[in-house]
Design a protein around this motif. Structure first.
Motif, PDB file in Angstrom:
ATOM      1  N   LEU A 120       3.971   7.021   8.628  1.00  0.00           N
ATOM      2  CA  LEU A 120       3.861   7.781   7.147  1.00  0.00           C
ATOM      3  C   LEU A 120       4.616   8.918   7.358  1.00  0.00           C
ATOM      4  O   LEU A 120       5.085   9.472   6.469  1.00  0.00           O
TER       5      LEU A 120
ATOM      6  N   VAL B 113      -5.632   7.925   7.878  1.00  0.00           N
ATOM      7  CA  VAL B 113      -4.652   8.328   6.905  1.00  0.00           C
ATOM      8  C   VAL B 113      -5.056   9.721   6.244  1.00  0.00           C
ATOM      9  O   VAL B 113      -4.342  10.697   6.115  1.00  0.00           O
TER      10      VAL B 113
ATOM     11  N   TYR C  16      -3.832  -6.102  13.133  1.00  0.00           N
ATOM     12  CA  TYR C  16      -2.817  -5.225  12.103  1.00  0.00           C
ATOM     13  C   TYR C  16      -1.680  -5.003  12.754  1.00  0.00           C
ATOM     14  O   TYR C  16      -1.527  -4.744  13.815  1.00  0.00           O
TER      15      TYR C  16
ATOM     16  N   THR D 221       0.866  -1.199   0.129  1.00  0.00           N
ATOM     17  CA  THR D 221      -0.083   0.006   0.156  1.00  0.00           C
ATOM     18  C   THR D 221       0.831   1.051   0.075  1.00  0.00           C
ATOM     19  O   THR D 221       0.723   2.277  -0.609  1.00  0.00           O
TER      20      THR D 221
ATOM     21  N   TYR E  37      -0.868  -2.790  16.082  1.00  0.00           N
ATOM     22  CA  TYR E  37      -1.150  -1.100  16.224  1.00  0.00           C
ATOM     23  C   TYR E  37      -2.832  -1.200  16.244  1.00  0.00           C
ATOM     24  O   TYR E  37      -3.394  -0.233  16.638  1.00  0.00           O
TER      25      TYR E  37
ATOM     26  N   ASP F 238      -6.346   3.740   2.675  1.00  0.00           N
ATOM     27  CA  ASP F 238      -5.862   2.920   3.582  1.00  0.00           C
ATOM     28  C   ASP F 238      -6.283   1.477   3.157  1.00  0.00           C
ATOM     29  O   ASP F 238      -6.113   0.517   4.057  1.00  0.00           O
TER      30      ASP F 238
ATOM     31  N   TYR G 166      -0.792   4.801  14.593  1.00  0.00           N
ATOM     32  CA  TYR G 166       0.217   4.327  14.169  1.00  0.00           C
ATOM     33  C   TYR G 166       0.678   4.827  12.466  1.00  0.00           C
ATOM     34  O   TYR G 166       1.778   5.439  12.211  1.00  0.00           O
ATOM     35  N   LEU G 167      -0.290   4.506  11.888  1.00  0.00           N
ATOM     36  CA  LEU G 167      -0.179   4.533  10.290  1.00  0.00           C
ATOM     37  C   LEU G 167       0.145   6.255   9.840  1.00  0.00           C
ATOM     38  O   LEU G 167       1.338   6.567   9.188  1.00  0.00           O
TER      39      LEU G 167
ATOM     40  N   SER H  76       2.559  -4.123  13.056  1.00  0.00           N
ATOM     41  CA  SER H  76       4.013  -3.270  12.424  1.00  0.00           C
ATOM     42  C   SER H  76       5.094  -4.312  12.926  1.00  0.00           C
ATOM     43  O   SER H  76       4.676  -5.535  12.183  1.00  0.00           O
TER      44      SER H  76
ATOM     45  N   PHE I  87       3.335  -3.412   7.617  1.00  0.00           N
ATOM     46  CA  PHE I  87       1.892  -2.752   7.688  1.00  0.00           C
ATOM     47  C   PHE I  87       1.371  -4.093   7.256  1.00  0.00           C
ATOM     48  O   PHE I  87       1.665  -4.844   5.992  1.00  0.00           O
TER      49      PHE I  87
END
Length: 757
Positions: free
Chosen positions: A461, A526, A384, A333, A404, A581, A456-457, A386, A340
């Protein structure tokens, strides 16, 4: 139907007055009697596609039947071989345990995440294809009575989710009259050095003569892989180990009553996905850890039949449990910029009850009435992740471990129906059939409390370091209940102008259950400006107009099936993915048309030679689409659906004798045209081309077999994919995976040994 297709139908009627099923047991011992034996075999092929036993050539449906001898001889152990040699069928198989069958072009991509499958798959009475976005078992095709592939909607007899067709895997029943045993062993080499081992066995034991018997089947597969994973450092990463079997106990206390208990268990464990990334190499992929799509399936079925003078009453009760692992690296992604991934563990509990009353054969009227109930509960834990290494390197704290986001949920789906078909025979040459099915469906999603989410995302990022992540709990939530009811119908007229020719015309309908999106209303963490996930998708509906003929000509030396169809597909359910996402969701778009012809041709000139041709010409496109529908889905009006314009297969075979042994050689060339793997634009961003949009390759695969047999044994040598074609057969519609392309299995050579007692 367009003039172009009417012309095609007319031409095909002249040159193809064909059925691969007829070819499937052409193994005559004396080459001079080959054609005679082939004709006799044709007369014996019986199917139950209409819920009553009929000769294949007299069934007014587009049906292809596969019997065990052919499956064993060709090494077909799952869906891929069936699809290549059945007209109007395409198998979309990104990797083991992921199987979506497209029939007559009724699909907008080859995956259909969140959607019910448009083609139903049954193991006996149990539908196993209604799982949507989950692992779909590769059932082992050994000791089956036959596999029936029914094209066109089968809603009246097979329910809501046989929108475009049905595949029925019918296992062999115990024989209370004699002891039987068989074995089939297959050793092969894939890509020169990957060993393939397949072991199958069956024992049938009469416990009480003429009354009670037990039939036990077992199998084991150990297949080394041919796709290398650069991230894990494993060569041949997509190896497969599968075990399973079934036990069937049948009691026949009287001549008109029987009851059987069937237990099936299969454990299918591929070690990694077979999807590849062409930018990294031919058979190459990259993930930090293996992607796992594993399935553990158990079912219990109790079926009773009571035969009366005027009808047969059947009750079938099935309970099944399917446990699946869906562990996938999602880092594609974000172009592998951050870890991820998703670890999902799911479990389906299914209960199916059907009761049918089928009239006895004979007389002017044939009828079938019944009731159906299906209840499925799916529990899924989503985790999900990391990675510990990444979190420590960035000094991102606040998470209990590498995960996360952790959440759990389930959904309940219920389908209940009443159905019936009625046939009136004006004469032995002309009859009409009408069928109705009333179906009610209900589905509801639930989110369980106790999970958590985090930022987290966004932090990862953004490149931030030394941050304490915000973690907040997920509250329990009861999703919207989606309900629908529908009436499916079929009207058919059949005419036999001569004894060896059956013609038919049919109008039939089908529909799928509505879909509730599990993340309905969710805003992207996101990009908050990205689209909001809609509630779900309403039922879609399909109307099929079809004409066909089935015949035997020139004293049985030519056999032919031909069908032409025009399909209108309305309120199409489609899968889409939010760009920011990659959250999946289902929605509806306007209309599409699929039209085409299918043909099956068998030619038996004698002297041991036989030739078999089958194929389909198909023209599909989205014909109606609003601007709003285009924006949310990424679709375009005029787009070809996920089906090739042409596919076909040709098999040539020669049977002969060597001393006191029977021998044969055969070769099959299968062609599949290209088609788009997904919708062309970005959902939520009208007219922005999706960077993942792509087509499969057009490809041809050639397989060869040669064998000898005598009495109760048979040895067959084979070459699969003779020219080592590496074409792309599947394009994954989602960008979150780095490897999105499935390829042909490389050149494979091997030998099969079969024994029967």
């Amino acid at each position: 139907m367009t003039s172009r297709y009417m012309a095609s139908v007319s031409l095909a009627s002249l040159i193809a007055l064909g059925a691969p099923a007829f070819a499937q047991e052409a193994e005559s011992a004396d080459s001079g009697e080959a054609a005679t034996e082939d004709v006799a075999i044709q007369e014996r092929i019986m199917v139950t596609a209409t819920r009553r036993e009929q000769n294949l050539q007299d069934v007014p449906l587009a049906v292809t039947a596969w019997q065990q001898d052919t499956l064993s001889e060709k090494g077909i152990v799952s869906y891929d071989g069936l699809a290549r040699e059945t007209p109007g069928i395409v198998l979309n198989q990104p990797t083991a345990n992921f199987n979506t069958i497209t029939t007559r072009g009724i699909a907008t991509n080859g995956y259909g995440a969140n959607l019910q499958a448009a083609t139903a798959i049954y193991i006996n009475e149990l539908p196993i294809s209604s799982n949507g976005n989950s692992t779909i078992l590769d059932p082992t095709l050994y000791d089956v009575e036959r596999v029936e592939v029914l094209r066109g909607p089968q809603g009246t007899l097979f329910g809501a989710n046989s929108l475009s067709g049905a595949v029925r895997i019918l296992t062999k029943a115990p024989n209370p009259n004699e002891f039987e045993a068989s074995a089939l062993v297959d050793f092969g080499l894939v890509d020169g050095d990957a060993l393939r081992q397949r072991y199958n066995g069956m024992v049938n034991v009469p416990l009480i003569e003429d009354q009670l018997a037990l039939r036990v089947v077992g199998f084991y597969r150990d297949e080394e892989g041919w796709v290398d994973n650069l991230g894990t450092g494993i060569e041949g990463a997509n190896s497969l180990e599968a075990t399973g079997g079934r036990a069937h106990l049948l009691w026949e206390p009287t001549s008109n009553f029987d009851i059987g208990l069937l237990v099936v268990h299969e454990d299918n464990n591929p070690a990694d996905s077979a999807l590849t990334n062409p930018d990294r190499g031919e058979y190459v992929r990259f993930t930090e850890r293996p992607d796992l799509f594993q399935s553990d399936f158990t079912s219990y079925n109790l079926t009773a039949n009571y035969e009366m003078d005027w009808a047969t009453l059947t009750s079938s009760s099935t309970y099944s449990n399917i446990d699946g692992l869906f562990i996938v690296d999602l880092a594609g992604t974000f172009n592998q910029a951050i870890p991820f991934a998703l670890d999902a563990v799911g479990s389906d509990e299914n209960f199916v009850q059907e009761i049918r009353l089928v009239s006895a054969d004979g007389g002017d009227w044939d009828w079938t009435v019944g009731g159906f109930y299906f209840n499925k509960r799916r529990d899924i834990d989503y985790e999900y992740r990391s990675s510990i290494e990444f979190l420590q390197a960035r000094n991102l704290t606040g998470l209990p471990d590498e995960y996360y986001q952790v959440r759990a949920g389930y959904f309940d789906a219920i389908e209940s129906a009443a159905f019936g078909e009625l046939t009136y025979r004006f004469s032995d040459q002309f009859w009409v059939t009408g069928g109705l099915r009333y179906t009610e469906t209900e589905i509801q999603n639930f989110t369980l409390p106790g999970g958590y989410n985090s930022n987290y995302l966004a932090v990862a990022l953004g490149g931030f370091t030394d941050v304490a992540l915000n973690v907040f709990p997920i509250v329990g939530e009861e999703g919207q209940k989606v309900e629908a009811d529908n009436i499916s119908y079929k009207v058919s007229a059949s005419w036999k102008p001569v004894e060896n020719l059956t013609t038919y015309a049919t109008v039939s309908t089908g529909f799928r259950s509505p879909v509730a999106n599990a993340r309905a209303g969710a805003v992207s963490l996101v990009d908050p400006n990205d689209l909001v996930i809609p509630d779900g998708a309403d039922s879609d509906e399909l109307t099929n107009y079809e004409v066909g003929l089935k015949g035997r000509f020139f004293n049985g030396k030519v056999t032919s099936n031909l069908s032409a169809y025009y399909i209108l597909w309305e309120d199409i359910q489609v899968q889409a993915n939010r760009l920011s996402d990659q959250v999946q969701f289902a929605t509806n778009i306007g209309e599409a048309v699929s039209q085409g012809i299918e043909f099956e041709l068998g030619y038996y000139p004698g002297n041991g030679f036989s030739l078999f041709l089958n194929g389909s010409l198909n023209d599909t496109e989205i014909t109606e689409l609003t601007a709003e529908e285009a924006a949310i889905s990424g679709a375009e009006q005029g787009l070809q659906l996920a089906m090739p314009n042409f596919q076909g297969a040709a098999t040539a075979r020669y049977d002969f004798g060597i001393g006191d042994m029977d021998a044969f050689i055969a070769g099959t060339a299968s062609y599949v045209g290209d088609f788009p793997g997904l919708l062309p634009n970005v959902p939520g961003q009208p007219n922005v081309p999706a960077p993942t949009f792509d087509y499969t390759d057009a490809y041809t695969v050639v397989n060869l077999q040669a064998g000898v047999s005598r009495d109760n044994w048979k040895v067959t040598g084979y070459v699969e994919n003779l020219f080592d074609d590496n074409s792309i057969t599947y394009v994954h519609p989602e960008s979150f995976v780095d490897a999105r392309y499935a390829r042909q299995r490389p050149l494979t050579v091997g030998v099969r040994l079969g024994l029967e007692y």
